[in-house]
Each structure stands twice: as structure tokens, then as C-alpha cells.
Design a protein around this motif. Structure first.
Motif, short mmCIF file in Angstrom:
data_model
loop_
_atom_site.label_atom_id
_atom_site.label_comp_id
_atom_site.label_asym_id
_atom_site.label_seq_id
_atom_site.Cartn_x
_atom_site.Cartn_y
_atom_site.Cartn_z
N SER A 1 14.77 2.65 -1.78
CA SER A 1 15.17 3.62 -0.77
C SER A 1 16.61 4.08 -1.01
O SER A 1 17.47 3.29 -1.39
N HIS B 1 8.10 2.64 -6.50
CA HIS B 1 7.91 3.72 -5.53
C HIS B 1 9.28 4.09 -4.98
O HIS B 1 10.07 3.20 -4.63
N VAL C 1 11.56 6.27 -2.17
CA VAL C 1 11.58 7.00 -0.90
C VAL C 1 13.04 7.39 -0.62
O VAL C 1 13.96 6.62 -0.90
N ASP D 1 13.86 13.51 1.34
CA ASP D 1 12.43 13.83 1.36
C ASP D 1 11.77 13.44 2.68
O ASP D 1 10.62 13.83 2.92
N GLY D 2 12.47 12.62 3.47
CA GLY D 2 11.93 12.22 4.77
C GLY D 2 10.99 11.04 4.73
O GLY D 2 10.57 10.56 5.78
N ASP D 3 10.65 10.53 3.53
CA ASP D 3 9.68 9.44 3.49
C ASP D 3 10.33 8.06 3.58
O ASP D 3 9.64 7.03 3.49
N SER D 4 11.66 8.00 3.76
CA SER D 4 12.32 6.72 4.02
C SER D 4 12.40 6.43 5.51
O SER D 4 12.89 5.37 5.91
N ASP D 5 11.93 7.36 6.32
CA ASP D 5 11.86 7.16 7.76
C ASP D 5 11.07 5.90 8.05
O ASP D 5 10.04 5.64 7.41
N GLN E 1 7.18 6.31 8.42
CA GLN E 1 6.50 6.65 7.17
C GLN E 1 6.56 5.51 6.16
O GLN E 1 5.59 5.23 5.45
N LEU E 2 7.70 4.83 6.11
CA LEU E 2 7.83 3.71 5.19
C LEU E 2 6.89 2.57 5.58
O LEU E 2 6.26 1.95 4.71
N HIS F 1 3.48 3.41 4.44
CA HIS F 1 3.40 3.28 2.98
C HIS F 1 3.23 1.81 2.57
O HIS F 1 2.39 1.47 1.72
#
Length: 295
Positions: A170, A191, A193, A197-201, A204-205, A208
Motif C-alpha cells: 500500500s 498486489h 493498492v 487509485d482508491g483501492d487502498s481504502d 476495498q482493501l 480484496h
């Protein structure tokens, strides 16, 4: 060159520490090493990678251990105390030790001035590193920022012992992601995040991580570098019934357990409401995932 040595286990006994019997394998010698700088290069706008030539004792450092570094004067002046720095890599064959560090304060600004051929004064290796259970099949590394430096050696260690490693890295942006190629070369599945990109929120994490666990369950968890990631992994580990460890970052004085400047609270045991107080430099810096309190 070694200027002073101190037996790790002997010091435990001298300090009357209950964890004196917990030394990993044979007693390690803590020593002050004069290490020759081989490289000290930037890896992005914030971090640098330093490689030093070290005596045999220093290059035996284990994943999760650290060195207490004497920093030369930098742009912000001199520092009185050493700076703790986790081991990014140690090679007993080449006799090298590596550090990945963020340039932010007077100490690391001073480290950034070191040139190849100059000398780094490094006290260590210090602390108790990671303890990977025998038979571990699938290890999760979850790290952010400088935590990537601390967890990276654990990946190679686990893979060498037959475990599969999944690393979730992250960062604020892709430009600040570090260690991805190093981890892939070691054999880990990586992977990434990011905040941009917003996918470390956290939500969402979490989704994942749940998907990864459903595909091939983790049987050991590790994290470093973020309170948010620590809390998330504690929740998931408790739900899944999976143990783990976390490496703690902490300001220190002596680095060998004598000054008690790095004491912080921990749960007495998993699930306990009672707290105990431990020295990060000596009892850690690696601790049980569920016993570690957030900050």
C-alpha cells in the motif's frame, strides 16, 4: 571491525527480563560495527537504499531485526541519539546489510549524505525478529511505506522454507511503491493498492484480502507501517482464526533495553483486556498481532 560486543541473551539475564529464554536459536552478539558504505541511492522522491559492507556478525541479521545507526550531520544539524533502522536485507555470503529509509528528519538527512567508501557506525543486530511457525503454507505480507523495508526480508525467508507468499503493498501513489520487483524476484505474488487509485481504502482493501483468503487461505499474517492496516489485519485474523505478527516502529534511546524510552502498552494475551508494558527495542520490535495495541 568490532569496537564493543554484548551478548543478547546475557543482557536479558542481567536485566531480569522474563523473555530471557526467548532468544531465537544461538545467542547473538550485539556489536558496534564500522561498516563501509557501498551504495546509497534514491529509489524515489522520499526514500533511499543503502548497502554497506559489514562484518560477519552483522550480516547474520534476521528478518525483523534492526540496527541502531549513528547518523552524521545533515541539513538540519547533528543528532545526539542513534536512529533505529530495520534490516532490508542481509547476506552472510557477501557480508552486506541493506537499509531502505525515508529521508525526513535530521538523522535520515545525515544518512543521505553518506557516500560510497565512507563509514557507517551501526550497532546491532538488535531486537527479536519474526518467528515463522514451522509448516507455514501461505504467508500474507501487508505493508505500507517504510513497512515494506521491514517485511521484505521475511518474504525471502518464508519462500526459502517452502511457503507461498502473497504481498499486498500500500502507498499514496504508484510512484511511492517500493520493493515490488524485489518481492517478485524472491517468488512472492504481489498486489499493489494506492490512495490515488482508491483501492487502498479500508473497505476495498478488506474485500480484496477476503477474496485472496477465499482463493487460498492464509495460515500466517504479518504487517508493518500502518495503524489502519494493523487494525484491519487484527480483525481478519481473529475472524479467520489465523495467527500473525507485526513489526512496530518506535522512537528509541539506547536500543538495548536499558533506558526504557520505547515502552508501550500491549495486551497481556490475545483477547485480554489487561495491559502489560514492553520495550519495543528489546521485547520486539516484532510482536504478536493480537497482543499489539493500536496507536
Amino acid at each position: 571491525m568490532t569496537e564493543a560486543t554484548l551478548s543478547h541473551c546475557a543482557t536479558h539475564d542481567a536485566l531480569d527480563t522474563p523473555s530471557a529464554a526467548d532468544c531465537c536459536g544461538a545467542p547473538l552478539d550485539i556489536a558496534e560495527h564500522a561498516c563501509q558504505v557501498l551504495a546509497n541511492k534514491p529509489v524515489n522522491a522520499e526514500y533511499r537504499h543503502m548497502i554497506v559492507k559489514a562484518p560477519a556478525g552483522a550480516s547474520l541479521a534476521q528478518p525483523g531485526q534492526f540496527f541502531h545507526l549513528a547518523c552524521p550531520p545533515g541539513a538540519s544539524g547533528s543528532t545526539f541519539l542513534r536512529r533505529p533502522m530495520s534490516v532490508y536485507g542481509a547476506d552472510p555470503v557477501l557480508r552486506t546489510v541493506e537499509f531502505l529509509y525515508k529521508v525526513q528528519g535530521a538523522g535520515t538527512q545525515g544518512l543521505a549524505t553518506l557516500q560510497p567508501g565512507e563509514t557507517l557506525d551501526a550497532l546491532g543486530p538488535l531486537g527479536s525478529g519474526f518467528s515463522l511457525p514451522g509448516g507455514t503454507q501461505h504467508l500474507l505480507l501487508l505493508a505500507r511505506g517504510v513497512g515494506l523495508a521491514t517485511l521484505s526480508p521475511l518474504a525471502a525467508y518464508a519462500i526459502a522454507r517452502g511457503a507461498r507468499v502473497t504481498a499486498v503493498l500500500s502507498a499514496r501513489s504508484k510512484a511511492l511503491v517500493m520493493s515490488a520487483e524485489r518481492l517478485r524476484e524472491a517468488g512472492a505474488t504481489v498486489h499493489i493498492v494506492t490512495d490515488e487509485d482508491g483501492d487502498s481504502d479500508p473497505l476495498q482493501l478488506e474485500a480484496h484480502l477476503r477474496a485472496l483468503h477465499a482463493g487460498q487461505p492464509f495460515d500466517f499474517l504479518s504487517t508493518c507501517g500502518s495503524n489502519r492496516l494493523l487494525v484491519l489485519l487484527q480483525q481478519l485474523g481473529n475472524e479467520w482464526g489465523v495467527a500473525g505478527q507485526t513489526a512496530i516502529e518506535q522512537h528509541m534511546g539506547c536500543g538495548i533495553g536499558s533506558c526504557y524510552a520505547c515502552v508501550r502498552p500491549f495486551r497481556e494475551s490475545t483477547g485480554s483486556d489487561r495491559l502489560t508494558f514492553r520495550r519495543v527495542c528489546w521485547d520486539g520490535p516484532v510482536f504478536d498481532l493480537q497482543e499489539t495495541t493500536s496507536w
